[in-house]
Scaffold this motif. Structure first.
Motif, PDB file in Angstrom:
ATOM      1  N   PHE A  68       0.949  -0.849   0.412  1.00  0.00           N
ATOM      2  CA  PHE A  68       0.265   0.044   0.299  1.00  0.00           C
ATOM      3  C   PHE A  68       0.581   0.834  -0.045  1.00  0.00           C
ATOM      4  N   SER A  69       0.820   2.820  -0.359  1.00  0.00           N
ATOM      5  CA  SER A  69       1.234   3.370  -0.751  1.00  0.00           C
ATOM      6  C   SER A  69      -0.129   4.522  -0.278  1.00  0.00           C
ATOM      7  N   PRO A  70       0.267   5.752   0.652  1.00  0.00           N
ATOM      8  CA  PRO A  70      -1.017   6.848   0.765  1.00  0.00           C
ATOM      9  C   PRO A  70      -0.802   7.973  -0.982  1.00  0.00           C
ATOM     10  N   VAL A  71       0.078   7.154  -2.105  1.00  0.00           N
ATOM     11  CA  VAL A  71       0.540   8.164  -3.316  1.00  0.00           C
ATOM     12  C   VAL A  71      -0.641   7.636  -3.852  1.00  0.00           C
ATOM     13  N   ARG A  72      -1.601   7.895  -4.303  1.00  0.00           N
ATOM     14  CA  ARG A  72      -2.740   7.441  -5.243  1.00  0.00           C
ATOM     15  C   ARG A  72      -1.688   6.685  -7.137  1.00  0.00           C
ATOM     16  N   SER A  92       1.530   6.556  -7.341  1.00  0.00           N
ATOM     17  CA  SER A  92       2.907   5.271  -7.540  1.00  0.00           C
ATOM     18  C   SER A  92       1.403   3.552  -6.709  1.00  0.00           C
ATOM     19  N   VAL A  93       0.117   3.705  -6.939  1.00  0.00           N
ATOM     20  CA  VAL A  93      -0.334   2.342  -6.612  1.00  0.00           C
ATOM     21  C   VAL A  93      -0.255   2.109  -8.210  1.00  0.00           C
ATOM     22  N   ASP A  94      -0.012   0.369  -8.038  1.00  0.00           N
ATOM     23  CA  ASP A  94      -0.233  -0.478  -9.352  1.00  0.00           C
ATOM     24  C   ASP A  94      -1.483  -1.431  -9.240  1.00  0.00           C
ATOM     25  N   TYR A  95      -2.814  -1.306  -9.470  1.00  0.00           N
ATOM     26  CA  TYR A  95      -3.660  -2.424  -8.990  1.00  0.00           C
ATOM     27  C   TYR A  95      -3.443  -3.512  -9.532  1.00  0.00           C
ATOM     28  N   THR A  96      -2.783  -4.019 -10.685  1.00  0.00           N
ATOM     29  CA  THR A  96      -2.771  -4.985 -11.343  1.00  0.00           C
ATOM     30  C   THR A  96      -1.232  -5.558 -11.105  1.00  0.00           C
ATOM     31  N   ARG A  97      -1.085  -5.050 -10.297  1.00  0.00           N
ATOM     32  CA  ARG A  97      -0.223  -5.939  -8.833  1.00  0.00           C
ATOM     33  C   ARG A  97      -0.587  -6.051  -7.785  1.00  0.00           C
ATOM     34  N   GLY A  98      -1.298  -6.207  -7.529  1.00  0.00           N
ATOM     35  CA  GLY A  98      -2.165  -6.477  -6.267  1.00  0.00           C
ATOM     36  C   GLY A  98      -2.059  -5.301  -5.612  1.00  0.00           C
ATOM     37  N   GLN A  99      -1.775  -4.344  -5.683  1.00  0.00           N
ATOM     38  CA  GLN A  99      -1.459  -2.327  -4.975  1.00  0.00           C
ATOM     39  C   GLN A  99      -3.302  -2.050  -4.068  1.00  0.00           C
ATOM     40  N   ALA A 100      -2.400  -0.813  -3.185  1.00  0.00           N
ATOM     41  CA  ALA A 100      -3.622  -0.463  -2.730  1.00  0.00           C
ATOM     42  C   ALA A 100      -3.319   0.509  -2.392  1.00  0.00           C
ATOM     43  N   GLU A 101      -4.215   2.061  -2.452  1.00  0.00           N
ATOM     44  CA  GLU A 101      -4.507   3.444  -1.496  1.00  0.00           C
ATOM     45  C   GLU A 101      -4.423   2.442  -0.027  1.00  0.00           C
ATOM     46  N   GLY A 102      -3.507   3.501   0.771  1.00  0.00           N
ATOM     47  CA  GLY A 102      -3.734   3.224   2.282  1.00  0.00           C
ATOM     48  C   GLY A 102      -3.018   4.089   2.336  1.00  0.00           C
ATOM     49  N   LEU A 121      -8.423   2.311   3.152  1.00  0.00           N
ATOM     50  CA  LEU A 121      -7.065   0.570   2.407  1.00  0.00           C
ATOM     51  C   LEU A 121      -8.554   1.244   1.405  1.00  0.00           C
ATOM     52  N   ASP A 122      -7.865   1.323  -0.260  1.00  0.00           N
ATOM     53  CA  ASP A 122      -8.403   0.871  -1.437  1.00  0.00           C
ATOM     54  C   ASP A 122      -8.130   0.408  -1.894  1.00  0.00           C
ATOM     55  N   GLY A 123      -7.821  -1.214  -2.830  1.00  0.00           N
ATOM     56  CA  GLY A 123      -7.323  -1.448  -3.714  1.00  0.00           C
ATOM     57  C   GLY A 123      -7.316  -3.002  -3.762  1.00  0.00           C
ATOM     58  N   SER A 124      -6.601  -4.105  -4.948  1.00  0.00           N
ATOM     59  CA  SER A 124      -7.197  -5.164  -5.333  1.00  0.00           C
ATOM     60  C   SER A 124      -5.764  -5.949  -4.367  1.00  0.00           C
ATOM     61  N   VAL A 156     -11.581   0.074 -13.155  1.00  0.00           N
ATOM     62  CA  VAL A 156     -12.562  -0.268 -12.043  1.00  0.00           C
ATOM     63  C   VAL A 156     -11.655   0.898 -10.682  1.00  0.00           C
ATOM     64  N   PHE A 157     -10.625   0.985 -10.684  1.00  0.00           N
ATOM     65  CA  PHE A 157     -10.295   1.140  -9.131  1.00  0.00           C
ATOM     66  C   PHE A 157      -9.913   3.226 -10.017  1.00  0.00           C
ATOM     67  N   ASP A 158     -10.442   3.653 -11.254  1.00  0.00           N
ATOM     68  CA  ASP A 158      -9.659   5.377 -11.345  1.00  0.00           C
ATOM     69  C   ASP A 158     -11.339   6.035 -11.642  1.00  0.00           C
ATOM     70  N   ARG A 159     -11.547   7.114 -10.382  1.00  0.00           N
ATOM     71  CA  ARG A 159     -12.482   6.899  -9.657  1.00  0.00           C
ATOM     72  C   ARG A 159     -12.937   8.233 -10.682  1.00  0.00           C
ATOM     73  N   ARG A 160     -12.711   8.840 -11.041  1.00  0.00           N
ATOM     74  CA  ARG A 160     -12.928   9.128 -13.391  1.00  0.00           C
ATOM     75  C   ARG A 160     -13.929   8.522 -13.559  1.00  0.00           C
ATOM     76  N   LYS A 161     -13.700   7.301 -13.917  1.00  0.00           N
ATOM     77  CA  LYS A 161     -14.225   7.024 -15.244  1.00  0.00           C
ATOM     78  C   LYS A 161     -14.940   5.611 -14.636  1.00  0.00           C
ATOM     79  N   GLY A 162     -16.361   5.230 -15.419  1.00  0.00           N
ATOM     80  CA  GLY A 162     -16.942   4.336 -15.239  1.00  0.00           C
ATOM     81  C   GLY A 162     -16.788   2.795 -16.086  1.00  0.00           C
ATOM     82  N   ASN A 163     -17.791   2.561 -16.190  1.00  0.00           N
ATOM     83  CA  ASN A 163     -17.519   1.540 -16.744  1.00  0.00           C
ATOM     84  C   ASN A 163     -17.516   1.367 -18.191  1.00  0.00           C
ATOM     85  N   THR A 164     -17.276   0.562 -19.207  1.00  0.00           N
ATOM     86  CA  THR A 164     -17.022   0.868 -20.819  1.00  0.00           C
ATOM     87  C   THR A 164     -18.843   0.141 -21.011  1.00  0.00           C
TER      88      THR A 164
END
Length: 285
Positions: free
Chosen positions: A135-139, A141-151, A183-186, A248-256
């Motif tokens: 986890f990282s507090p800097v959003r 720098s978080v790579d969700y495709t590697r199982g990381q999280a903002e926290g 905490l929010d991540g994968s 999925v983790f991009d708060r600016r975008k929705g589902n295509t």
């Protein structure tokens, strides 16, 4: 259909506060501007949440799914039943477990679905690998495709005070807890071998844990009486591609539209077939 599912799957985990009994590994040397104070609200400390508590939480959910289907789960303890308290093993057997490794009797070399997934008997490796969450507090720098999280890492202090009126709530002792807030991540899971019943059991267990997130036994980590470990969780659609997982983790975008089509296909075609395989596997034990 199982050929369309990658060996890697992701679970989204969101919680206001997480306190894990296995402690948290921190990267204090990465704190910004030389700030190494863990209780400073401006700290930039990241770290790793070990997989031990996460694994136990997931296993508990999977065991409950198997038990709700009328079967028993492989006991998670030692096979010799050598426990500190008398009769614990027998009480567990009465509560929906079978003796560890008993499902391997006869010609079955895989055992029940819980043993197959988690292993642990006779140096048997499990089929699901559970990674820690970085986890990282800097959003950014978080790579969700590697199982990381903002926290956000914090060290919490609690005073245990006297209950005697004449002591005026004088502190008796101080305790410290390592915690991750917001905490929010994968969570990245990998199957050594992908089977339909594995995917179905994972999907049902995550749904169960989300539905029972306020039940004490199904909360994650330690300090559960203090608001920690109440987790929103969901299995990210295994049909998503990498760029869709990031979305999925991009708060600016929705589902295509393509993601919506995959959601419908997952719910109506893939998951029911996998659940049927899980039913056959559970009933075969």
């Amino acid at each position: 259909m199982i050929e369309d599912i990658e060996r890697d799957v992701f679970v989204r985990i969101r919680t206001d506060l997480l306190v894990v009994g296995d402690s948290i590994m921190t990267d204090r040397h990465h704190a910004s501007n030389g700030n190494y104070e863990d209780n400073d609200p401006q700290n930039q400390i990241g770290g790793i949440i070990p997989a031990f508590s996460l694994s136990g939480w997931l296993r508990h959910g999977m065991e409950k799914v198997v038990q709700d289907r009328g079967s028993t789960a492989c006991h998670p303890g030692e096979s010799n039943a050598n426990f500190r308290k008398d009769d614990v093993y027998n009480r567990d057997l009465d509560a929906g477990y079978h003796e560890k490794g008993a499902c391997l009797e006869g010609d079955d070399d895989t055992g029940c679905v819980i043993l197959d997934l988690f292993g642990g008997f006779g140096n048997r490796p499990g089929k699901v690998m559970r990674r820690p969450i970085k986890f990282s507090p800097v959003r950014s720098s978080v790579d969700y495709t590697r199982g990381q999280a903002e926290g956000h890492y914090r060290r919490l202090n609690r005073n245990i005070v006297s209950r005697n009126e004449e002591d005026n709530r004088e502190p008796l002792r101080n305790t410290e807890l390592d915690a991750v807030g917001n905490l929010d991540g994968s969570w990245h899971l990998s199957f050594r071998e992908t089977k339909p019943e594995f995917v179905a059991l994972l999907a049902e267990a995550i749904e169960f844990l989300d539905d029972h997130q306020t039940d004490f036994l199904h909360q994650l980590g330690g300090a559960r009486n203090f608001g920690g470990g109440i987790v929103d969780c969901e299995l990210v659609n295994p049909l998503y591609e990498e760029h869709e997982l990031r979305r999925v983790f991009d708060r600016r975008k929705g589902n295509t539209n393509n993601m919506d089509e995959k959601d419908e296909k997952w719910e109506n075609e893939y998951l029911p077939e996998f659940q049927e395989a899980l039913t056959e596997r559970v009933e075969a034990v």
